[in-house]
Design an enzyme around this catalytic site. Structure first.
Site, PDB file in Angstrom:
ATOM      1  N   HIS A  97       0.576  -1.335  -0.135  1.00 53.60           N
ATOM      2  CA  HIS A  97      -0.040  -0.001  -0.004  1.00 53.60           C
ATOM      3  C   HIS A  97       0.725   1.446   0.018  1.00 53.60           C
ATOM      4  O   HIS A  97       0.225   2.210  -0.252  1.00 53.60           O
ATOM      5  CB  HIS A  97      -0.965   0.086   1.091  1.00 53.60           C
ATOM      6  CG  HIS A  97      -1.913  -1.059   1.004  1.00 53.60           C
ATOM      7  ND1 HIS A  97      -2.637  -1.068  -0.570  1.00 53.60           N
ATOM      8  CD2 HIS A  97      -2.283  -2.316   1.683  1.00 53.60           C
ATOM      9  CE1 HIS A  97      -3.425  -2.433  -0.338  1.00 53.60           C
ATOM     10  NE2 HIS A  97      -3.254  -3.140   0.837  1.00 53.60           N
ATOM     11  N   HIS A 130       2.968  -7.972  -3.310  1.00 56.82           N
ATOM     12  CA  HIS A 130       2.154  -8.845  -4.059  1.00 56.82           C
ATOM     13  C   HIS A 130       2.107  -8.196  -5.440  1.00 56.82           C
ATOM     14  O   HIS A 130       1.753  -6.927  -5.556  1.00 56.82           O
ATOM     15  CB  HIS A 130       0.724  -8.767  -3.458  1.00 56.82           C
ATOM     16  CG  HIS A 130      -0.265  -9.482  -4.126  1.00 56.82           C
ATOM     17  ND1 HIS A 130      -1.528  -9.801  -3.975  1.00 56.82           N
ATOM     18  CD2 HIS A 130      -0.225 -10.315  -5.495  1.00 56.82           C
ATOM     19  CE1 HIS A 130      -2.206 -10.465  -4.577  1.00 56.82           C
ATOM     20  NE2 HIS A 130      -1.323 -10.846  -5.462  1.00 56.82           N
ATOM     21  N   ARG A 132       0.463  -8.031  -8.520  1.00 58.17           N
ATOM     22  CA  ARG A 132      -0.535  -8.622  -9.199  1.00 58.17           C
ATOM     23  C   ARG A 132      -0.372  -8.509 -10.687  1.00 58.17           C
ATOM     24  O   ARG A 132       0.328  -7.608 -11.385  1.00 58.17           O
ATOM     25  CB  ARG A 132      -1.529  -7.543  -8.815  1.00 58.17           C
ATOM     26  CG  ARG A 132      -1.861  -7.765  -7.150  1.00 58.17           C
ATOM     27  CD  ARG A 132      -3.036  -6.865  -7.000  1.00 58.17           C
ATOM     28  NE  ARG A 132      -4.424  -7.483  -7.410  1.00 58.17           N
ATOM     29  CZ  ARG A 132      -5.346  -8.051  -6.715  1.00 58.17           C
ATOM     30  NH1 ARG A 132      -5.076  -8.464  -5.437  1.00 58.17           N
ATOM     31  NH2 ARG A 132      -6.365  -8.667  -7.116  1.00 58.17           N
ATOM     32  N   ARG A 136      -1.693  -3.311 -10.175  1.00 54.96           N
ATOM     33  CA  ARG A 136      -2.218  -2.105  -9.683  1.00 54.96           C
ATOM     34  C   ARG A 136      -1.308  -1.259  -8.481  1.00 54.96           C
ATOM     35  O   ARG A 136      -1.596  -0.180  -8.161  1.00 54.96           O
ATOM     36  CB  ARG A 136      -3.679  -2.678  -9.006  1.00 54.96           C
ATOM     37  CG  ARG A 136      -3.543  -3.229  -7.846  1.00 54.96           C
ATOM     38  CD  ARG A 136      -4.975  -3.204  -7.306  1.00 54.96           C
ATOM     39  NE  ARG A 136      -5.534  -4.205  -7.981  1.00 54.96           N
ATOM     40  CZ  ARG A 136      -6.811  -4.843  -7.398  1.00 54.96           C
ATOM     41  NH1 ARG A 136      -7.213  -4.699  -6.452  1.00 54.96           N
ATOM     42  NH2 ARG A 136      -7.593  -5.473  -8.160  1.00 54.96           N
ATOM     43  N   GLU A 157       4.354 -12.497  -3.118  1.00 59.83           N
ATOM     44  CA  GLU A 157       2.760 -13.055  -3.185  1.00 59.83           C
ATOM     45  C   GLU A 157       2.515 -12.960  -4.450  1.00 59.83           C
ATOM     46  O   GLU A 157       2.718 -11.867  -5.271  1.00 59.83           O
ATOM     47  CB  GLU A 157       1.858 -12.026  -2.285  1.00 59.83           C
ATOM     48  CG  GLU A 157       1.000 -12.727  -1.356  1.00 59.83           C
ATOM     49  CD  GLU A 157       0.345 -11.636  -0.644  1.00 59.83           C
ATOM     50  OE1 GLU A 157      -0.806 -11.265  -1.522  1.00 59.83           O
ATOM     51  OE2 GLU A 157       0.582 -11.317   0.435  1.00 59.83           O
ATOM     52  N   THR A 188      -6.899  -9.712  -1.965  1.00 54.62           N
ATOM     53  CA  THR A 188      -7.181 -11.165  -1.899  1.00 54.62           C
ATOM     54  C   THR A 188      -8.519 -11.484  -1.143  1.00 54.62           C
ATOM     55  O   THR A 188      -8.764 -11.210   0.145  1.00 54.62           O
ATOM     56  CB  THR A 188      -6.161 -12.031  -1.464  1.00 54.62           C
ATOM     57  OG1 THR A 188      -4.917 -11.358  -2.093  1.00 54.62           O
ATOM     58  CG2 THR A 188      -6.099 -13.143  -1.935  1.00 54.62           C
TER      59      THR A 188
END
Ligand code: PXP
Length: 327
Positions: A97, A130, A132, A136, A157, A188
């Site tokens: 984040h 993570h 993705r 994002r 992740e 998730t």
């Protein structure tokens, strides 16, 4: 060491091994291996001489010494791999984040790499990102730089998608956590359905193991999924704590916690390492007191949110202290 002023300092001395680092370095370059690999070989070679092996005596003795050297090297490499695969940290901080804020402006700050460094200095024993498929928050660059800078353990992740698997095999973080991923979700949403995709996961885990990474599967505390994770070859399961974190009342929270506890015990009996994460914060983590099977907590959002008020260093230190109190 058996000559000079103190010849009897150790009467059991077998001898000493002297290695020329310059020669070892040159030989390493010539052989295309690292200096420490060559050094290790020479040390084993020297120790074997001390216990009576001697390649100069005859051809067959030379072969015997060579095969013993190879056997020991292989054992050391296997032990080291196993040791590093099996070590997992107590608190691993997810810095996704920080990247979310950066991507809101598509510029280069705040930088999750710097956040990871601050988190480590504050006591985080692992860093999680993570990557993705829709990129994002975390970007490829973040992962590449973190691989170079993270001093603790880097946990990637990811979805078991071919593009990301290739990225993992290229970057080789310490650990990979496979999670389900849906484009529309905010985060998730649930654990993997390991049973349904067991064969494919097995193949993916095998590839990641070959790349030297330990593999964790993010699952709900469902005995069926936990058994399937073991059968698929996972080293670790991360138990999904999201439903517990979102429980509407105390009774439900305790029920879900009990389920997590039973899942952790089952996983542990099956020989899996256990971690837990999703939705954990400074309050709901306290109920995990005494759940010794859980060795690692993976926490992101609550720490980054608190960091806005008190700074990242303090936010991480507070969580480290809470996690330490659980044991
Ligand atoms: N574990 C997994 C598998 C996750 O997907 C996430 C969220 O990225 C976390 C842990 C961390 O969750 P949170 O950000 O709610 O602490």
């Amino acid at each position: 060491m058996q000559e000079g002023l103190f010849p009897k300092i150790n009467p059991h001395l077998w001898g000493d091994v002297v290695i020329s680092t310059e020669t070892a370095g040159r030989e390493a370059r010539e052989a295309g291996i690292t200096p420490s690999e060559r050094f290790q070989f020479l040390l084993i070679h020297g120790l074997l001489h001390l216990i009576g092996y001697d390649h100069e005596v005859s051809r067959s003795e030379a072969r015997r010494m060579e095969s013993k050297t190879r056997e020991i090297m292989a054992r050391i490499i296997a032990d080291k791999k196993e040791e590093s695969r099996m070590q997992i940290p107590r608190l691993a901080v997810n810095v996704d984040h920080v990247a979310t804020v950066r991507q809101a402006r598509m510029i280069n700050e705040p930088d999750p790499v710097i956040a990871a460094g601050i988190a480590e200095l504050a006591g985080a024993e692992g860093i999680i990102v993570h990557l993705r498929e829709d990129r994002r928050h975390i970007q490829d660059r973040d992962l590449l730089v973190l691989k170079e800078t993270v001093k603790s353990k880097l946990n990637l992740e990811m979805a078991a998608a071919e593009e990301i698997i290739r990225m993992a095999l290229k970057v080789r973080p310490h650990l990979v956590t496979l999670v389900p991923e849906k484009r529309q979700e905010l985060t998730t949403e649930g654990g993997l359905d390991v049973r349904r995709q067991q064969q494919a996961l097995k193949e993916t885990i095998k590839r990641l193991h070959k790349g030297g990474m330990a593999v964790s599967l993010f699952v709900d505390a469902d005995p069926e999924q936990i058994r399937a994770a073991k059968e698929a070859g996972a080293d670790i399961i991360e138990l999904h704590t999201g439903h517990y974190a979102e429980a509407k009342n105390e009774k439900k929270a305790w029920q879900l916690l009990e389920r997590i506890k039973t899942g952790a015990q089952l996983g542990s009996q099956l020989g899996l390492k256990i971690s837990a994460g999703h939705g954990l914060n400074y309050l709901n983590i306290k109920r995990f007191q005494g759940l010794e099977e859980i060795e690692e907590y993976s926490i992101g959002h609550s720490i980054i949110a608190r960091a806005l008020y008190v700074g990242l260093d303090q936010a991480v230190r507070e969580m480290v202290a809470l996690v330490e109190q659980l044991y």
